[in-house]
Motif scaffolding. Sequence first.
Motif, PDB file in Angstrom:
ATOM      1  N   GLN A 170     -45.800 -35.540 -14.761  1.00  0.00           N
ATOM      2  CA  GLN A 170     -45.873 -35.314 -13.323  1.00  0.00           C
ATOM      3  C   GLN A 170     -45.680 -33.841 -12.991  1.00  0.00           C
ATOM      4  O   GLN A 170     -44.737 -33.197 -13.479  1.00  0.00           O
ATOM      5  CB  GLN A 170     -44.794 -36.132 -12.602  1.00  0.00           C
ATOM      6  CG  GLN A 170     -44.713 -35.905 -11.106  1.00  0.00           C
ATOM      7  CD  GLN A 170     -45.895 -36.475 -10.356  1.00  0.00           C
ATOM      8  OE1 GLN A 170     -46.296 -37.618 -10.575  1.00  0.00           O
ATOM      9  NE2 GLN A 170     -46.479 -35.687  -9.460  1.00  0.00           N
ATOM     10  N   VAL A 171     -46.575 -33.338 -12.161  1.00  0.00           N
ATOM     11  CA  VAL A 171     -46.432 -31.988 -11.601  1.00  0.00           C
ATOM     12  C   VAL A 171     -46.332 -32.134 -10.086  1.00  0.00           C
ATOM     13  O   VAL A 171     -47.208 -32.723  -9.457  1.00  0.00           O
ATOM     14  CB  VAL A 171     -47.627 -31.097 -11.981  1.00  0.00           C
ATOM     15  CG1 VAL A 171     -47.574 -29.778 -11.212  1.00  0.00           C
ATOM     16  CG2 VAL A 171     -47.648 -30.850 -13.482  1.00  0.00           C
ATOM     17  N   THR A 172     -45.269 -31.610  -9.527  1.00  0.00           N
ATOM     18  CA  THR A 172     -45.064 -31.649  -8.084  1.00  0.00           C
ATOM     19  C   THR A 172     -44.860 -30.236  -7.574  1.00  0.00           C
ATOM     20  O   THR A 172     -43.985 -29.510  -8.051  1.00  0.00           O
ATOM     21  CB  THR A 172     -43.840 -32.499  -7.719  1.00  0.00           C
ATOM     22  OG1 THR A 172     -44.008 -33.831  -8.236  1.00  0.00           O
ATOM     23  CG2 THR A 172     -43.672 -32.579  -6.205  1.00  0.00           C
ATOM     24  N   MET A 185     -50.667 -22.952 -15.826  1.00  0.00           N
ATOM     25  CA  MET A 185     -51.024 -23.121 -14.423  1.00  0.00           C
ATOM     26  C   MET A 185     -50.261 -22.102 -13.589  1.00  0.00           C
ATOM     27  O   MET A 185     -49.026 -22.106 -13.577  1.00  0.00           O
ATOM     28  CB  MET A 185     -50.676 -24.541 -13.961  1.00  0.00           C
ATOM     29  CG  MET A 185     -51.293 -25.626 -14.822  1.00  0.00           C
ATOM     30  SD  MET A 185     -51.033 -27.290 -14.168  1.00  0.00           S
ATOM     31  CE  MET A 185     -49.249 -27.418 -14.264  1.00  0.00           C
ATOM     32  N   ASN A 186     -51.005 -21.240 -12.930  1.00  0.00           N
ATOM     33  CA  ASN A 186     -50.406 -20.199 -12.096  1.00  0.00           C
ATOM     34  C   ASN A 186     -50.797 -20.389 -10.639  1.00  0.00           C
ATOM     35  O   ASN A 186     -51.783 -21.073 -10.331  1.00  0.00           O
ATOM     36  CB  ASN A 186     -50.861 -18.822 -12.569  1.00  0.00           C
ATOM     37  CG  ASN A 186     -50.432 -18.510 -13.986  1.00  0.00           C
ATOM     38  OD1 ASN A 186     -49.368 -18.934 -14.442  1.00  0.00           O
ATOM     39  ND2 ASN A 186     -51.264 -17.768 -14.696  1.00  0.00           N
ATOM     40  N   ASN A 187     -50.037 -19.771  -9.773  1.00  0.00           N
ATOM     41  CA  ASN A 187     -50.312 -19.804  -8.338  1.00  0.00           C
ATOM     42  C   ASN A 187     -50.549 -21.241  -7.852  1.00  0.00           C
ATOM     43  O   ASN A 187     -51.541 -21.530  -7.182  1.00  0.00           O
ATOM     44  CB  ASN A 187     -51.512 -18.926  -8.008  1.00  0.00           C
ATOM     45  CG  ASN A 187     -51.646 -18.649  -6.526  1.00  0.00           C
ATOM     46  OD1 ASN A 187     -50.694 -18.770  -5.761  1.00  0.00           O
ATOM     47  ND2 ASN A 187     -52.852 -18.292  -6.104  1.00  0.00           N
ATOM     48  N   GLU A 204     -51.909 -28.943  -3.414  1.00  0.00           N
ATOM     49  CA  GLU A 204     -53.063 -29.748  -3.853  1.00  0.00           C
ATOM     50  C   GLU A 204     -53.094 -29.943  -5.361  1.00  0.00           C
ATOM     51  O   GLU A 204     -53.872 -30.757  -5.866  1.00  0.00           O
ATOM     52  CB  GLU A 204     -54.374 -29.104  -3.394  1.00  0.00           C
ATOM     53  CG  GLU A 204     -54.656 -29.211  -1.899  1.00  0.00           C
ATOM     54  CD  GLU A 204     -53.697 -28.389  -1.051  1.00  0.00           C
ATOM     55  OE1 GLU A 204     -53.260 -28.902   0.007  1.00  0.00           O
ATOM     56  OE2 GLU A 204     -53.377 -27.247  -1.457  1.00  0.00           O
ATOM     57  N   ASP A 205     -52.271 -29.210  -6.077  1.00  0.00           N
ATOM     58  CA  ASP A 205     -52.191 -29.382  -7.525  1.00  0.00           C
ATOM     59  C   ASP A 205     -51.212 -30.485  -7.920  1.00  0.00           C
ATOM     60  O   ASP A 205     -51.095 -30.818  -9.101  1.00  0.00           O
ATOM     61  CB  ASP A 205     -51.755 -28.077  -8.194  1.00  0.00           C
ATOM     62  CG  ASP A 205     -52.757 -26.957  -7.994  1.00  0.00           C
ATOM     63  OD1 ASP A 205     -52.333 -25.825  -7.686  1.00  0.00           O
ATOM     64  OD2 ASP A 205     -53.973 -27.216  -8.143  1.00  0.00           O
ATOM     65  N   SER A 249     -59.112 -31.989 -23.414  1.00  0.00           N
ATOM     66  CA  SER A 249     -59.204 -31.694 -21.987  1.00  0.00           C
ATOM     67  C   SER A 249     -57.945 -32.138 -21.266  1.00  0.00           C
ATOM     68  O   SER A 249     -57.163 -32.953 -21.774  1.00  0.00           O
ATOM     69  CB  SER A 249     -60.427 -32.380 -21.365  1.00  0.00           C
ATOM     70  OG  SER A 249     -60.441 -33.768 -21.649  1.00  0.00           O
ATOM     71  N   TRP A 250     -57.777 -31.570 -20.111  1.00  0.00           N
ATOM     72  CA  TRP A 250     -56.715 -31.955 -19.192  1.00  0.00           C
ATOM     73  C   TRP A 250     -57.365 -32.556 -17.948  1.00  0.00           C
ATOM     74  O   TRP A 250     -58.351 -32.020 -17.433  1.00  0.00           O
ATOM     75  CB  TRP A 250     -55.861 -30.755 -18.801  1.00  0.00           C
ATOM     76  CG  TRP A 250     -54.908 -30.317 -19.854  1.00  0.00           C
ATOM     77  CD1 TRP A 250     -55.102 -29.349 -20.792  1.00  0.00           C
ATOM     78  CD2 TRP A 250     -53.593 -30.838 -20.095  1.00  0.00           C
ATOM     79  NE1 TRP A 250     -54.000 -29.239 -21.598  1.00  0.00           N
ATOM     80  CE2 TRP A 250     -53.053 -30.143 -21.189  1.00  0.00           C
ATOM     81  CE3 TRP A 250     -52.815 -31.829 -19.486  1.00  0.00           C
ATOM     82  CZ2 TRP A 250     -51.773 -30.395 -21.684  1.00  0.00           C
ATOM     83  CZ3 TRP A 250     -51.545 -32.074 -19.975  1.00  0.00           C
ATOM     84  CH2 TRP A 250     -51.033 -31.368 -21.058  1.00  0.00           C
ATOM     85  N   HIS A 251     -56.764 -33.625 -17.489  1.00  0.00           N
ATOM     86  CA  HIS A 251     -57.209 -34.308 -16.287  1.00  0.00           C
ATOM     87  C   HIS A 251     -55.997 -34.524 -15.400  1.00  0.00           C
ATOM     88  O   HIS A 251     -54.854 -34.427 -15.866  1.00  0.00           O
ATOM     89  CB  HIS A 251     -57.837 -35.659 -16.645  1.00  0.00           C
ATOM     90  CG  HIS A 251     -58.988 -35.546 -17.573  1.00  0.00           C
ATOM     91  ND1 HIS A 251     -60.287 -35.814 -17.194  1.00  0.00           N
ATOM     92  CD2 HIS A 251     -59.051 -35.177 -18.885  1.00  0.00           C
ATOM     93  CE1 HIS A 251     -61.092 -35.618 -18.231  1.00  0.00           C
ATOM     94  NE2 HIS A 251     -60.359 -35.232 -19.258  1.00  0.00           N
ATOM     95  N   ARG A 252     -56.262 -34.819 -14.147  1.00  0.00           N
ATOM     96  CA  ARG A 252     -55.136 -35.104 -13.253  1.00  0.00           C
ATOM     97  C   ARG A 252     -55.528 -36.191 -12.256  1.00  0.00           C
ATOM     98  O   ARG A 252     -56.715 -36.377 -11.958  1.00  0.00           O
ATOM     99  CB  ARG A 252     -54.682 -33.847 -12.509  1.00  0.00           C
ATOM    100  CG  ARG A 252     -55.686 -33.291 -11.525  1.00  0.00           C
ATOM    101  CD  ARG A 252     -55.192 -31.954 -10.962  1.00  0.00           C
ATOM    102  NE  ARG A 252     -56.118 -31.398  -9.983  1.00  0.00           N
ATOM    103  CZ  ARG A 252     -55.989 -30.199  -9.440  1.00  0.00           C
ATOM    104  NH1 ARG A 252     -54.969 -29.401  -9.784  1.00  0.00           N
ATOM    105  NH2 ARG A 252     -56.872 -29.760  -8.553  1.00  0.00           N
ATOM    106  N   GLN A 253     -54.496 -36.870 -11.784  1.00  0.00           N
ATOM    107  CA  GLN A 253     -54.708 -37.909 -10.781  1.00  0.00           C
ATOM    108  C   GLN A 253     -53.624 -37.807  -9.728  1.00  0.00           C
ATOM    109  O   GLN A 253     -52.438 -37.967 -10.045  1.00  0.00           O
ATOM    110  CB  GLN A 253     -54.705 -39.294 -11.427  1.00  0.00           C
ATOM    111  CG  GLN A 253     -55.095 -40.401 -10.456  1.00  0.00           C
ATOM    112  CD  GLN A 253     -55.419 -41.697 -11.165  1.00  0.00           C
ATOM    113  OE1 GLN A 253     -55.052 -41.917 -12.322  1.00  0.00           O
ATOM    114  NE2 GLN A 253     -56.140 -42.572 -10.480  1.00  0.00           N
TER     115      GLN A 253
END
Length: 115
Positions: free
Chosen positions: A110-112, A81-83, A87-88, A34-38
Amino acid sequence: VQLVESGGGLVQPGGSLRLSCVASGIIFKVYDMSWHRQAPGKERELVAYFTTNGVTNYADSVKGRFTISRDNDKKTVDLQMNNLNAEDTAVYYCRAGVGRRSYYWGQGTQVTVSS
């Protein structure tokens, strides 16, 4: 045991990124991945999962925009991850578990999303 994520970075709103997680030292095929994010100031949340039985599911906030895939031979799990929108923005983590039990986590990438 290692889970190593890659592919994060800075992207403009509406853009795309592909995250990849490579596992080593585990029998990859027996784990639900799975993928999670914080995000800053928020709790870690589930983004998407791909079970050993081939079942996938997504958080409502990413449905229709994100796609999870896995390759048991290569021991990888990817997140397309598209569009993307602001908030992502978060640190994205790869996880290997069995059901709700977490066994291994990656260090995060990190995704910004910003213009």
